[in-house]
Design a protein around this motif. Structure first.
Motif, PDB file in Angstrom:
ATOM      1  N   LEU A  93      -2.714  -0.886   3.879  1.00  0.00           N
ATOM      2  CA  LEU A  93      -2.170  -1.689   3.832  1.00  0.00           C
ATOM      3  C   LEU A  93      -0.960  -1.744   3.051  1.00  0.00           C
ATOM      4  CD1 LEU A  93      -2.651  -4.220   6.886  1.00  0.00           C
ATOM      5  CD2 LEU A  93      -2.895  -2.333   7.104  1.00  0.00           C
ATOM      6  N   PRO A  94       0.477  -1.343   1.932  1.00  0.00           N
ATOM      7  CA  PRO A  94       1.132  -1.164   1.283  1.00  0.00           C
ATOM      8  C   PRO A  94       2.116  -2.424   1.392  1.00  0.00           C
ATOM      9  CG  PRO A  94       2.576   0.332   2.746  1.00  0.00           C
ATOM     10  CD  PRO A  94       0.977   0.017   3.082  1.00  0.00           C
ATOM     11  N   TYR A  95       1.872  -3.359   0.583  1.00  0.00           N
ATOM     12  CA  TYR A  95       2.262  -4.931   0.464  1.00  0.00           C
ATOM     13  C   TYR A  95       4.073  -4.733   0.523  1.00  0.00           C
ATOM     14  CZ  TYR A  95      -0.240  -8.635  -1.841  1.00  0.00           C
ATOM     15  OH  TYR A  95      -1.351  -9.071  -1.791  1.00  0.00           O
ATOM     16  N   ALA A  96       4.916  -5.888   1.065  1.00  0.00           N
ATOM     17  CA  ALA A  96       6.443  -5.090   1.704  1.00  0.00           C
ATOM     18  C   ALA A  96       7.114  -5.761   0.680  1.00  0.00           C
ATOM     19  CB  ALA A  96       6.587  -5.793   3.400  1.00  0.00           C
ATOM     20  N   ASN A  97       6.611  -5.824  -0.682  1.00  0.00           N
ATOM     21  CA  ASN A  97       7.526  -6.297  -1.632  1.00  0.00           C
ATOM     22  C   ASN A  97       8.873  -5.099  -2.233  1.00  0.00           C
ATOM     23  OD1 ASN A  97       4.847  -6.005  -2.597  1.00  0.00           O
ATOM     24  ND2 ASN A  97       5.943  -7.293  -4.435  1.00  0.00           N
ATOM     25  N   GLY A  98       8.105  -4.509  -2.254  1.00  0.00           N
ATOM     26  CA  GLY A  98       8.828  -3.281  -2.557  1.00  0.00           C
ATOM     27  C   GLY A  98       8.235  -2.063  -1.632  1.00  0.00           C
ATOM     28  N   PRO A  99       9.485  -0.495  -2.196  1.00  0.00           N
ATOM     29  CA  PRO A  99       9.519   0.616  -2.015  1.00  0.00           C
ATOM     30  C   PRO A  99       7.597   0.545  -2.240  1.00  0.00           C
ATOM     31  CG  PRO A  99      11.426   0.522  -3.308  1.00  0.00           C
ATOM     32  CD  PRO A  99      10.866  -1.244  -3.815  1.00  0.00           C
ATOM     33  N   VAL A 100       7.570   2.171  -1.291  1.00  0.00           N
ATOM     34  CA  VAL A 100       5.768   2.386  -1.707  1.00  0.00           C
ATOM     35  C   VAL A 100       6.896   3.682  -3.059  1.00  0.00           C
ATOM     36  CG1 VAL A 100       4.843   2.052  -0.140  1.00  0.00           C
ATOM     37  CG2 VAL A 100       6.604   4.942   0.341  1.00  0.00           C
ATOM     38  N   HIS A 101       5.414   4.263  -4.110  1.00  0.00           N
ATOM     39  CA  HIS A 101       5.889   5.072  -5.242  1.00  0.00           C
ATOM     40  C   HIS A 101       4.968   6.317  -4.925  1.00  0.00           C
ATOM     41  CE1 HIS A 101       2.761   3.398  -7.413  1.00  0.00           C
ATOM     42  NE2 HIS A 101       3.082   1.956  -7.305  1.00  0.00           N
ATOM     43  N   ILE A 102       5.657   6.781  -5.515  1.00  0.00           N
ATOM     44  CA  ILE A 102       4.385   8.335  -5.372  1.00  0.00           C
ATOM     45  C   ILE A 102       3.020   8.145  -5.761  1.00  0.00           C
ATOM     46  CG2 ILE A 102       6.684  10.124  -5.992  1.00  0.00           C
ATOM     47  CD1 ILE A 102       5.473  10.886  -8.390  1.00  0.00           C
TER      48      ILE A 102
END
Length: 693
Positions: free
Chosen positions: A13-22
């Motif tokens: 689960l990605p943190y929803a404190n910024g966009p995802v990067h490559i």
């Protein structure tokens, strides 16, 4: 290998404190998507779950920096992340979020079950407390001087400058990030999971039963177990997160790494009423795709939680990747040294598969790897365009030119060794791709597909059907050789669509379109077949699969990367917020200003512009008419929060097309020193269409 009835695939689960990067994409989401697409092609029963991790300290820190609520932060970045995943073709069956009520209920019930079963011990410890803010401080809320490098703004868990892992007690002159006051120590109670009770079971389960796990995963687990496990707090002092479901737990929430992996369970609950089949039956194969920094949580802590609960299955495999660096440096969101996926999709529309290809071909499967924009360009132009795309395009062009636009017959009586070798290559590619994907070697699997395209180019070059066509008047029998070459190349092209589909799904669909075949042809059982295209079948004209990427585009991205880092460093090094204004533009005359017609408008409708993270399409009431205006404010406001907002509109601005939408006007905004936008509007409500002068 055990014969599983169903597969449950999770992606961290990605943190929803910024966009995802490559780096996120290469490490977790692309490999998991490749694996899931392959399982689906095999007609396996599989669900693919993920969602935004919306609790924890990083969320509250970002909210504090942006002077908004944590809920506003997670709402903003959840949407950006979700659209980035969709744009890159990551085919989740559900992309949920841990702020959903079903997750709060599931996580709280999980904790209560462990509590009732006596899995926790209560401990009172001394922790830093901010008397001014009246709250206990998580490690990230404590700032001080790093004892290693002297950085005066090191966090209580890590120094971002030198990378040293720290504890709050190590900081020199610690202070609160909330109020800048000096914190004091106070007693607080928390609930600890006794990990040491599961140590013997974990040693057997991992070190004996799962020796097939990737060396980096197995080795890190062994190191933790060899050093001995200790009790770990599963709660925190905070008001943001899943509340601890106990009567004496006011101001306590679940530790984010207790809360987050339960998000896989709650997302499955949200997806299907049959969620227990996936989580509580031994004939389900559970696989977690993660980055190496999450190994201990997914292989030690979460399995211990599942064991303590007693109702759930355990992961069969946890294929963790290493890290992807960018231009020789570690990815750093705090320094803005990253290639953000949402920005890539805007800068390179229609090139989703190019990034998928480059990230997979250079995947950090066994060691940290490096992404460079030059390598990105070279792989696109040299491999996708010149090898894969070139073969498909030549095949389609020659089929129309030499075979009347139809699939020619294959003449077995003149088959030669080159034909036979190409057929063997098609069959061996299926075997090799299958083996490598099943063993999580996606980079090698992709190489096999590209190598088949290389062999196909060589085959066509050696056969030279265009040269045979020049001699056909003298020897009509040469048409058979032309037919055989084109027939095999077309069947190979159809096979390439099947082989490439898990890796480059957008390209696979383009191939299906050109070949006029249906999507079920992509089923893995069809791979290796030489009867995918019927003799005499008319095909569409050729279309280029990939475009060449120019030097100017690459130079722009390199400059953007460096400039982003400089801007972030300038912002971080700014000693305190100053109410600075931008330099004034050149002086204009009153007659110039009098040409501008400013009107009060009310936003009636707002929606995101497809594949444009920064743009909102607004419908604005100007009293006598409604206008459609496209505005670049999507990163600052959600569509829902601005409905009914009064704005000032430049009403006589010439129309301009943006993403295919005609924008008739512009709304006025103000911007602070950090780039945050604010609406410019009247203090009191005015009728739509009122003139501003």
């Amino acid at each position: 290998m055990k014969n599983f009835k169903r597969h449950l695939i999770t992606a961290a689960l990605p943190y929803a404190n910024g966009p995802v990067h490559i780096g996120h994409m290469a490490g977790v989401y692309l490999p998991s998507d490749i694996f899931v697409r392959f399982l689906r092609a095999q007609k396996k029963e599989v669900i693919f779950v993920c969602g935004s991790d919306e609790h924890g300290v990083p969320i509250t820190i970002r909210a504090m920096k942006e002077n908004v609520s944590p809920q506003q932060i997670v709402d903003k970045y959840h949407q950006i992340i979700k659209e980035s995943m969709l744009g890159m073709g990551i085919s989740f069956d559900i992309y949920s979020r841990t702020s959903n009520p079903v997750h709060h209920d599931t996580a709280a019930a999980f904790f209560k079950k462990l509590y009732d079963d006596g899995a926790f011990t209560e401990k009172i410890s001394e922790q830093y407390f901010d008397e001014k803010a009246n709250t206990f401080l998580a490690d990230r809320y404590i700032i001080g001087t790093c004892p290693v490098c002297g950085n005066e703004n090191a966090y209580g868990d890590q120094c971002e400058k030198c990378g040293s892992s720290l504890s709050p007690e190590q900081l020199i002159n610690p202070r609160s990030a909330l109020s800048d006051s000096i914190p004091v120590k106070r007693s607080t109670k928390h609930w600890y999971l006794q990990l040491q009770q599961y140590e013997d079971w974990l040693k057997t389960w991992i070190l004996e039963d799962h020796k097939e796990w990737k060396p980096n995963v197995y080795g890190q687990c062994k190191s933790w177990l060899d050093n001995g496990l200790q009790s770990r707090a599963m709660t925190r002092d905070s008001n943001w997160g899943v509340k601890v479901p106990l009567p004496d737990a006011e101001g306590k929430v679940l530790y984010v790494w207790f809360d987050a992996p339960i998000g896989y369970i709650s997302a499955t609950k949200e997806l299907t009423d049959q969620w227990k089949d996936y989580w509580q039956r031994e004939d389900t194969r559970l696989i977690h795709f993660i980055g190496k920094d999450n190994i201990v949580f997914h292989c030690i802590i979460f399995p211990a939680m599942l064991k303590a609960h007693g109702s759930y299955i355990f992961p069969e495999n946890v294929p963790a990747n290493e890290f992807l660096n960018i231009e020789g440096q570690k990815v750093s969101t705090s320094r803005n040294w990253a290639v953000w996926v949402n920005e890539y999709l805007e800068d390179f529309p229609g090139c989703e598969d190019v990034l998928r290809y480059v990230l997979c071909a250079n995947a950090p499967e066994t060691k940290d790897n490096d992404f460079t924009w030059k390598d990105f360009q070279e792989r696109n132009n040299g491999e996708l365009v010149n090898i894969f795309g070139n073969f498909v395009n030549r095949t389609m062009v020659l089929m129309h030119k030499l075979c009347h636009g139809k699939v020619p017959v294959f003449h077995n009586d003149i088959m030669d060794e080159k034909d036979q070798q190409l057929i063997r290559d098609i069959h061996s590619t299926k075997t090799n791709v299958e083996y490598n994907i099943e063993h999580f070697k996606f980079r090698e699997a992709l190489f096999e597909v590209m190598d088949l395209a290389r062999k196909a180019n060589k085959y066509m070059q050696e056969k030279e059907p265009w040269m045979l066509a020049k001699k056909i008047n003298e020897d009509p029998a040469l048409q058979k050789s032309i037919d055989n070459c084109i027939h095999l190349c077309l069947q190979l092209t159809a096979n390439l669509a099947i082989f490439i589909n898990p890796f480059l799904p957008f390209t696979a669909k383009k191939l299906l379109h050109q070949l006029k075949i249906v999507e079920r042809v992509l089923d893995w059982e069809n791979a290796g077949s030489l009867k995918l295209l019927s003799v005499g079948y008319s095909l569409r004209p050729p279309e280029l699969l990939f475009r060449k990427i120019e030097d100017e585009e690459i130079e722009k991205q390199i400059l953007k990367l460096k400039q982003g880092q400089i801007n972030m460093e300038n912002q971080v090094n700014q000693p305190e917020e100053k109410n600075e204004t931008q330099p004034l533009k050149p002086t204009i005359q009153f007659d110039d200003f009098s040409k501008i017609d400013l009107r009060i408008g009310v936003i009636l409708e707002a929606e995101k512009v497809e594949k444009a993270d920064k743009l909102l399409k607004l419908v604005i009431d100007l009293g006598s008419e409604t206008r459609t205006i496209v505005s670049g404010i999507a990163l600052h406001f959600t569509p829902e929060e601005i409905i009914g907002k009064q704005v000032v509109v430049v009403a006589n601005l010439a129309p301009r097309k943006m993403r295919g939408i005609e924008s008739n006007g512009m709304i006025l905004m103000a911007e602070d020193v950090h780039g945050k936008l604010f609406f410019v509007g009247p203090d009191s409500s005015l009728p739509p269409g009122s003139k501003v002068s």
